[in-house]
Design a protein around this motif. Structure first.
Motif, mmCIF file in Angstrom:
data_model
loop_
_atom_site.group_PDB
_atom_site.id
_atom_site.type_symbol
_atom_site.label_atom_id
_atom_site.label_comp_id
_atom_site.label_asym_id
_atom_site.label_seq_id
_atom_site.Cartn_x
_atom_site.Cartn_y
_atom_site.Cartn_z
ATOM 1 N N THR A 152 0.836 -1.199 0.000
ATOM 2 C CA THR A 152 0.000 0.000 0.000
ATOM 3 C C THR A 152 0.868 1.245 0.000
ATOM 4 O O THR A 152 2.085 1.162 0.100
ATOM 5 C CB THR A 152 -0.949 0.015 1.198
ATOM 6 O OG1 THR A 152 -0.180 0.103 2.395
ATOM 7 C CG2 THR A 152 -1.788 -1.244 1.257
ATOM 8 N N SER A 153 0.235 2.404 -0.089
ATOM 9 C CA SER A 153 0.971 3.661 -0.160
ATOM 10 C C SER A 153 1.853 3.860 1.063
ATOM 11 O O SER A 153 1.485 3.473 2.170
ATOM 12 C CB SER A 153 -0.004 4.835 -0.253
ATOM 13 O OG SER A 153 -0.731 4.747 -1.436
ATOM 14 N N ASN B 233 4.881 6.525 3.155
ATOM 15 C CA ASN B 233 5.550 7.813 3.322
ATOM 16 C C ASN B 233 7.007 7.698 2.903
ATOM 17 O O ASN B 233 7.533 8.578 2.230
ATOM 18 C CB ASN B 233 5.524 8.232 4.788
ATOM 19 C CG ASN B 233 4.510 9.299 5.062
ATOM 20 O OD1 ASN B 233 4.040 9.993 4.168
ATOM 21 N ND2 ASN B 233 4.146 9.441 6.318
ATOM 22 N N SER C 33 8.835 9.047 -0.315
ATOM 23 C CA SER C 33 7.958 8.628 -1.422
ATOM 24 C C SER C 33 8.060 9.552 -2.625
ATOM 25 O O SER C 33 7.738 9.149 -3.745
ATOM 26 C CB SER C 33 6.503 8.552 -0.947
ATOM 27 O OG SER C 33 6.089 9.802 -0.441
ATOM 28 N N THR D 34 7.211 4.149 -6.958
ATOM 29 C CA THR D 34 5.935 4.079 -6.243
ATOM 30 C C THR D 34 4.808 3.554 -7.129
ATOM 31 O O THR D 34 3.835 3.009 -6.623
ATOM 32 C CB THR D 34 5.554 5.449 -5.662
ATOM 33 O OG1 THR D 34 5.596 6.428 -6.701
ATOM 34 C CG2 THR D 34 6.497 5.851 -4.544
ATOM 35 N N SER D 35 4.938 3.710 -8.445
ATOM 36 C CA SER D 35 3.885 3.195 -9.325
ATOM 37 C C SER D 35 3.879 1.663 -9.321
ATOM 38 O O SER D 35 2.828 1.037 -9.454
ATOM 39 C CB SER D 35 4.082 3.720 -10.746
ATOM 40 O OG SER D 35 5.267 3.192 -11.324
ATOM 41 N N LYS E 28 5.225 0.044 -6.694
ATOM 42 C CA LYS E 28 5.337 -0.311 -5.279
ATOM 43 C C LYS E 28 6.557 -1.207 -5.058
ATOM 44 O O LYS E 28 6.444 -2.313 -4.489
ATOM 45 C CB LYS E 28 4.066 -0.977 -4.761
ATOM 46 C CG LYS E 28 2.853 -0.048 -4.731
ATOM 47 C CD LYS E 28 1.669 -0.700 -4.062
ATOM 48 C CE LYS E 28 0.522 0.282 -3.865
ATOM 49 N NZ LYS E 28 0.027 0.896 -5.094
ATOM 50 N N THR F 4 8.970 -0.544 5.556
ATOM 51 C CA THR F 4 8.045 0.458 5.023
ATOM 52 C C THR F 4 7.141 0.966 6.129
ATOM 53 O O THR F 4 6.675 0.207 6.972
ATOM 54 C CB THR F 4 7.173 -0.161 3.922
ATOM 55 O OG1 THR F 4 6.653 -1.413 4.374
ATOM 56 C CG2 THR F 4 7.950 -0.387 2.649
ATOM 57 N N TYR G 268 3.501 2.875 6.664
ATOM 58 C CA TYR G 268 2.281 3.010 5.886
ATOM 59 C C TYR G 268 1.644 4.325 6.249
ATOM 60 O O TYR G 268 1.428 4.616 7.403
ATOM 61 C CB TYR G 268 1.368 1.801 6.110
ATOM 62 C CG TYR G 268 1.928 0.597 5.417
ATOM 63 C CD1 TYR G 268 2.853 -0.217 6.048
ATOM 64 C CD2 TYR G 268 1.606 0.323 4.099
ATOM 65 C CE1 TYR G 268 3.417 -1.294 5.396
ATOM 66 C CE2 TYR G 268 2.162 -0.758 3.441
ATOM 67 C CZ TYR G 268 3.067 -1.554 4.095
ATOM 68 O OH TYR G 268 3.635 -2.616 3.444
ATOM 69 N N TYR G 269 1.348 5.115 5.237
ATOM 70 C CA TYR G 269 0.916 6.482 5.425
ATOM 71 C C TYR G 269 -0.152 6.559 6.498
ATOM 72 O O TYR G 269 -1.129 5.838 6.475
ATOM 73 C CB TYR G 269 0.383 7.034 4.101
ATOM 74 C CG TYR G 269 0.127 8.515 4.136
ATOM 75 C CD1 TYR G 269 -1.153 9.025 4.089
ATOM 76 C CD2 TYR G 269 1.189 9.398 4.222
ATOM 77 C CE1 TYR G 269 -1.374 10.385 4.124
ATOM 78 C CE2 TYR G 269 0.974 10.764 4.265
ATOM 79 C CZ TYR G 269 -0.308 11.256 4.208
ATOM 80 O OH TYR G 269 -0.529 12.593 4.251
#
Lengths: 113, 111
Positions: B27-28, B30, B51, B67-68, B70, B91, B93-94
């Motif tokens: 997942t997205s 920071n 990121s 990031t595209s 991941k 990682t 996670y935002y």
């Protein structure tokens, strides 16, 4: 040198006998973490303190508790160790949450007889 | 699981060769960090990449972040026997403000 110190490096305890692992830091960091790492696996976050605020991971067993009496010290208490709790326990600190590096101690290797 | 996944799990190379390790996450984020762990020791921070960054260098280390896709990669150039260790990506996670470690790559550099 500023550092994170874990004592002892090796700890042997008996099945079901409470054990306490300690961590101290001279970095004056706000955040302290405890990780469990089993052989050839990733460190698994158990919980962390941000100052005095305690944050438990959802899957951390109740058998694991922690205390942070002051900025410099943090303790991991295992109330009734089972054979599955044998692992390396790593303490880490960071100056804040999120976008800062973590500084690790060398860990305590816990064996259960 | 929120952990990153790394490949290869193990890598064996000769001294002087380059070593590339990859990390994928779900997942997205920071930011993403790379750590080294010598046998029986704690983890040592190597590089943090945010990121909005695509590449970062530190000595013989180069980290890229896509990031595209991941994914991230760690390149160690001109490896040395002393680089023998396990390497982990971590990682956040935002909005979670916690780090989760990948499964690690065990690097063996033969003299």
């Amino acid at each position: 040198d500023a550092m994170v110190i874990q004592n002892p490096r090796y700890q042997v305890t008996q099945f079901g006998k409470p054990v306490t692992l300690s961590c101290s830091q001279t970095l004056n960091h706000n955040v302290m973490y405890w990780y469990q790492q089993k052989s050839s696996q990733a460190p698994k976050l158990l919980f962390h303190y941000y100052d005095k605020d305690f944050n438990n991971e959802a899957d951390t067993p109740d058998n694991f508790q922690s205390r942070r009496p002051n900025t410099s010290f943090c303790f991991l208490d295992i109330r009734s160790p089972g054979l599955g709790d044998a692992a390396m326990y790593l303490c880490a600190t960071s100056s804040s949450l999120g976008n800062q590096p973590q500084h690790f101690g060398d860990g305590t290797r816990l064996s259960i007889l | 699981s929120q952990q990153g996944e790394e490949d290869p799990q193990a890598l064996s190379i000769q001294e002087g060769e380059n070593a590339t390790m990859n990390c994928s996450y779900k997942t997205s984020i920071n930011n993403l960090q790379w750590y080294r762990q010598n046998s029986g020791r704690g983890l040592v921070h190597l590089i943090l990449i945010r990121s909005n960054e695509r590449e970062k260098h530190s000595g013989r280390l180069r980290v890229t972040l896509d990031t595209s896709k991941k994914s991230s990669s760690l390149l160690i150039t001109a490896s040395r026997a002393a680089d023998t260790a396990s390497y982990f990506c971590a990682t956040d996670y935002y909005n979670f403000n916690k780090f989760y470690f990948g499964s690690g790559t065990k690097l063996n550099v033969k003299p």
